[in-house]
Enzyme design. Structure first.
Site, short mmCIF file in Angstrom:
data_model
loop_
_atom_site.label_atom_id
_atom_site.label_comp_id
_atom_site.label_asym_id
_atom_site.label_seq_id
_atom_site.Cartn_x
_atom_site.Cartn_y
_atom_site.Cartn_z
N THR A 17 -1.55 -7.52 -20.58
CA THR A 17 -0.47 -7.82 -21.53
C THR A 17 0.58 -8.78 -20.96
O THR A 17 1.53 -9.13 -21.65
CB THR A 17 0.24 -6.51 -21.98
OG1 THR A 17 0.69 -5.83 -20.79
CG2 THR A 17 -0.72 -5.61 -22.72
N LYS A 43 0.53 1.29 -20.55
CA LYS A 43 0.37 0.86 -21.95
C LYS A 43 -0.96 1.30 -22.54
O LYS A 43 -1.40 0.78 -23.58
CB LYS A 43 0.50 -0.67 -22.03
CG LYS A 43 1.92 -1.14 -21.72
CD LYS A 43 2.17 -2.57 -22.14
CE LYS A 43 3.60 -2.97 -21.80
NZ LYS A 43 3.83 -4.40 -21.93
N ILE A 96 -7.14 -14.28 -9.53
CA ILE A 96 -6.44 -15.54 -9.74
C ILE A 96 -5.27 -15.71 -8.77
O ILE A 96 -4.98 -16.82 -8.34
CB ILE A 96 -5.90 -15.60 -11.20
CG1 ILE A 96 -7.04 -15.37 -12.20
CG2 ILE A 96 -5.19 -16.92 -11.46
CD1 ILE A 96 -8.19 -16.33 -12.10
N TYR A 159 -11.69 -29.48 -11.24
CA TYR A 159 -11.54 -30.18 -12.53
C TYR A 159 -11.91 -31.65 -12.36
O TYR A 159 -12.59 -32.24 -13.20
CB TYR A 159 -10.11 -30.12 -13.08
CG TYR A 159 -9.45 -28.76 -13.13
CD1 TYR A 159 -10.17 -27.57 -13.07
CD2 TYR A 159 -8.06 -28.66 -13.28
CE1 TYR A 159 -9.53 -26.34 -13.12
CE2 TYR A 159 -7.42 -27.44 -13.34
CZ TYR A 159 -8.16 -26.28 -13.24
OH TYR A 159 -7.51 -25.07 -13.29
N GLU A 209 -12.87 -27.84 1.82
CA GLU A 209 -11.69 -28.46 2.40
C GLU A 209 -11.62 -28.12 3.88
O GLU A 209 -12.41 -27.33 4.39
CB GLU A 209 -10.42 -28.08 1.64
CG GLU A 209 -10.35 -26.65 1.19
CD GLU A 209 -9.21 -26.40 0.19
OE1 GLU A 209 -8.35 -25.59 0.54
OE2 GLU A 209 -9.18 -26.98 -0.90
N HIS A 247 -3.08 -24.68 0.56
CA HIS A 247 -3.85 -23.45 0.60
C HIS A 247 -3.68 -22.77 1.96
O HIS A 247 -3.69 -23.43 2.99
CB HIS A 247 -5.34 -23.73 0.37
CG HIS A 247 -5.63 -24.13 -1.03
ND1 HIS A 247 -6.74 -24.86 -1.37
CD2 HIS A 247 -4.96 -23.91 -2.18
CE1 HIS A 247 -6.75 -25.06 -2.67
NE2 HIS A 247 -5.67 -24.49 -3.20
#
Lengths: 290, 386
Positions: A17, A43, A96, A159, A209, A247
């Site tokens: 939420t 909730k 994430i 991306y 990387e 990072h």
């Protein structure tokens, strides 16, 4: 076909939420992702985005048969949320948050032993099987269904690579972000292995990387075990040693983990190495034709 | 986050790890008083900076009298100390640590790190102390002992005994070594540290183990949980531009080229620097504006990048996922107008709300150099230098 997630995945969001979670859940639903509910402690019993909210992951799994979770809780609570998802039997966990303490992940990785779950991240843009399922924060419109797998640490560089590929007509089977942290869940080898077994993936783009040796180990694994081409890029040729490039995991600590050393090691074991990050798409094109 | 030696020793002392008697001083008078308090006949005066190799740079001085202590403190405080690790510009010394000098019989190395490949806290120990452990590992790999710690169990005594025996800490020293290792591990775990190093760990006097030099570094993502550690942060040891940038939610690292970079995402920011390098230019900085970049954030990014006088052209590369090209474009236009930017600005926008972003740039009538893709952007930025 695809790897890790597909149209049959039953997805929940932890921290459902919250503002970011809500936005990205709506985006995922628009692209056909089967989100069956979510978890926000306190909730439970309410509804959000027309889907049930639960207090615990265990409740959500019992009621919905969920097998994939997107962990959208803040970094200081993420490790606990991942442990909860593992304990509840979730098989695919996408994390994430950027900023989870490294020692928290040491504990999570210890708990993972003996459990049949795979973690993607932390600090990942997520996992997407274009047209079927998206668990993450990536813009779905740059991806297209296709036959090239993508695995990367970085989100925005993913991306960039995907946009170059899509523009040349190469869609993606599944694009996986393993995250930019020094201790993460699934590594490059895990993703290459799954891609190799997927009959609908013809080639894999591996974007790494500076820092660590995971990319080189993956390239060595690929030489031994894969007959599909691997296209590789390592970001950070211009990064100075000892400085953390954004990072937590991107830091040159020895000679072996510079971008040049890693790209040379990968080239030596047969990876199609891209030197200019603008050439990722064209290198995929050549590798598939070659 | 790195902390000073005197802070590390304060922390270790609170875990009952034996460290030399001593305290920090920021004036020569205070240094003299500390030496008198400690007593004895010999002291050591150590410059406190966040860089190693201090001994080689003259930052560690022995003193035979209180006057000598004051003299060394006076010379060190206020100087720029150059060591093999500071770079040619050196580091400004603001404090010294005054300690009782030790009668060292033998030196060892003891460290804790988080091993990325093992994904565990790992103890590193060596019988060759006082030297750079990476050099020891490169030249005498058999002299470096590594033991990973199972986080579910912690560090059991047997594992410490194993390490102690392999580096030759036996007899009455073994039980001291076990306690010391367990306490160091507890401190490392309690504060979610990333690195702890006691080098040298020394045998002093008659069979006593002592942490003669020590440093620790902490996880920037965890320190906020520990106010005692947060209080150790020394902003003077950080680049002021980087501190200012982090205050605006920007991740900035100064480099030494001439193409200023403003990018979203750490990976794309590195790749943009690489593309510039590929086209024979040199990036002036790493800058990640992160997600949710507001017009203000973009304007701040321009301000910080342009503080570097070497910047001759700016390359803005945004691949918007969570970000929005229209917000970014608004920020760029604001920055150009408010900051009277004269350097050429190359703009590459892609992703969310791309058309709106392009329109804002075009309608502004400002002389942007627009680029279609990453390669085009890097090439145009390098061309604009000429």
């Amino acid at each position: 076909m695809s790897i890790f997630i597909n149209k049959d995945s039953r997805v929940i969001y932890q921290g459902f939420t919250g503002q970011h979670s809500t936005f990205h859940a709506e985006e995922a639903i628009k692209t056909g992702t089967n989100i069956v509910g979510g978890v926000t402690p306190g909730k439970g019993g309410s509804k959000h985005l027309d889907r049930p909210v639960f207090d615990t992951v265990a409740d959500a799994v019992e009621a919905t048969g969920a097998n994939v979770s997107g962990v959208f809780v803040p970094p200081q609570f993420s490790a606990d949320a991942i442990l909860e998802a593992i304990e509840a039997g979730i098989k695919t966990i996408v994390v994430i948050a950027d900023g989870i303490p490294v020692q928290d992940m040491v504990r999570v990785k210890r708990y993972l032993i003996g459990h049949d779950a795979m973690i993607f991240g932390p600090n990942t843009a997520g996992v997407i099987t274009p047209g079927e399922c998206k668990v993450g924060i990536m813009p779905a419109n740059i991806y297209a269904p296709g036959r090239v797998g993508v695995v990367s640490r970085s989100g925005t560089l993913n991306y960039e690579a995907v946009a170059q590929m899509t523009a040349l007509g190469h869609g993606q089977s599944t694009s996986v972000g393993i995250g930019g942290d020094p201790i993460n869940g699934a590594n490059f080898v895990d993703v290459l292995q799954a891609s190799n077994e997927d009959p609908d993936t013809d080639a894999v783009v591996l974007i790494g990387e500076i820092g660590g040796q995971q990319e080189v180990e993956a390239a060595e694994w690929a030489q031994e075990n894969m007959d599909k081409p691997v296209i590789g890029f390592i970001a950070g040729v211009s990064a100075p040693p000892g400085r953390r490039m954004g990072h937590a995991g991107a830091i040159i600590s020895g000679k072996a983990d510079t971008a040049v050393a890693k790209m040379e090691a990968m080239e030596a074991v047969g990876v199609h190495v891209v030197r200019n990050p603008a050439d990722i798409g064209t290198t995929v094109d050549q590798a598939l034709k070659g | 986050m790195n902390i000073h030696e005197y802070q590390t020793k304060e922390l270790l002392r609170s875990y009952d790890i034996p460290v030399p008697e001593g305290r920090m001083a920021d004036t020569d008078a205070a240094a003299g008083m500390i030496a008198e308090e400690i007593g004895g006949e010999r002291w050591v005066v150590k410059a406190q900076i966040h860089a190693g190799g201090r001994g080689k740079g003259g930052g560690v001085q022995l003193a035979d009298s209180v006057d000598d202590v004051k003299h060394h403190a006076d010379k060190l405080i206020g100087t720029n100390l150059i060591t093999p690790q500071t770079g040619p510009e050196g580091r400004h010394v603001q404090r010294v640590l005054v300690e009782a000098a030790q009668d060292i019989k033998k030196e060892f190395y003891l460290g804790l790190i988080i091993d990325r490949s093992k994904q565990r806290i790992t103890i590193i120990a060596s019988e060759s102390g006082g030297m750079d452990i990476e050099e020891v590992a490169a030249n005498y790999p058999h002299k470096v002992i590594r033991e990973a710690v199972d986080p579910a169990i912690g560090l059991p005594a047997f594992q410490c005994r194993k390490i102690a025996s392999r580096i030759g800490l036996t007899g009455p020293l073994m039980s001291q070594a076990v306690k010391l290792m367990q306490r160091l591990y507890r401190c490392f775990r309690d504060k979610k540290a990333l690195m702890a190093e006691i080098n040298p760990l020394a045998i002093v006097g008659a069979d006593k183990l002592l942490a003669v030099d020590a440093k620790m570094s902490f996880d920037g993502n965890a320190v906020h949980q520990y106010p005692d550690i947060t209080a150790y942060r020394d902003f003077d040891e950080e680049d002021p531009k980087e501190v200012e940038a982090s205050g605006h939610g920007l991740n900035y690292i100064a480099l030494d080229g001439s193409v200023g970079c403003i990018v979203n995402g750490a990976g794309l920011a590195m790749a943009t620097m690489d593309a510039i390098t590929y086209h024979k230019g040199r990036p002036a900085n790493f800058l990640d504006v992160g997600g949710g970049a507001s017009p203000e954030k973009i304007a701040n990014a321009f301000r910080i990048v342009l503080k570097d006088p070497n910047v001759k052209v700016i390359l803005l590369n945004i691949f918007a996922g969570i970000n929005r090209c229209d917000w970014v474009a608004t920020g760029v236009v604001q920055a150009m107008q408010d900051q009277h930017i004269e350097e050429p600005v190359v703009v590459r926008l892609s992703g969310t709300n791309y058309e709106e972003g392009q329109k804002i740039l075009k309608d502004s009538g400002l002389p942007f150099i627009t680029a279609n893709d990453l390669d085009d952007a890097a090439r145009k930025a390098v061309e604009a230098l000429a």
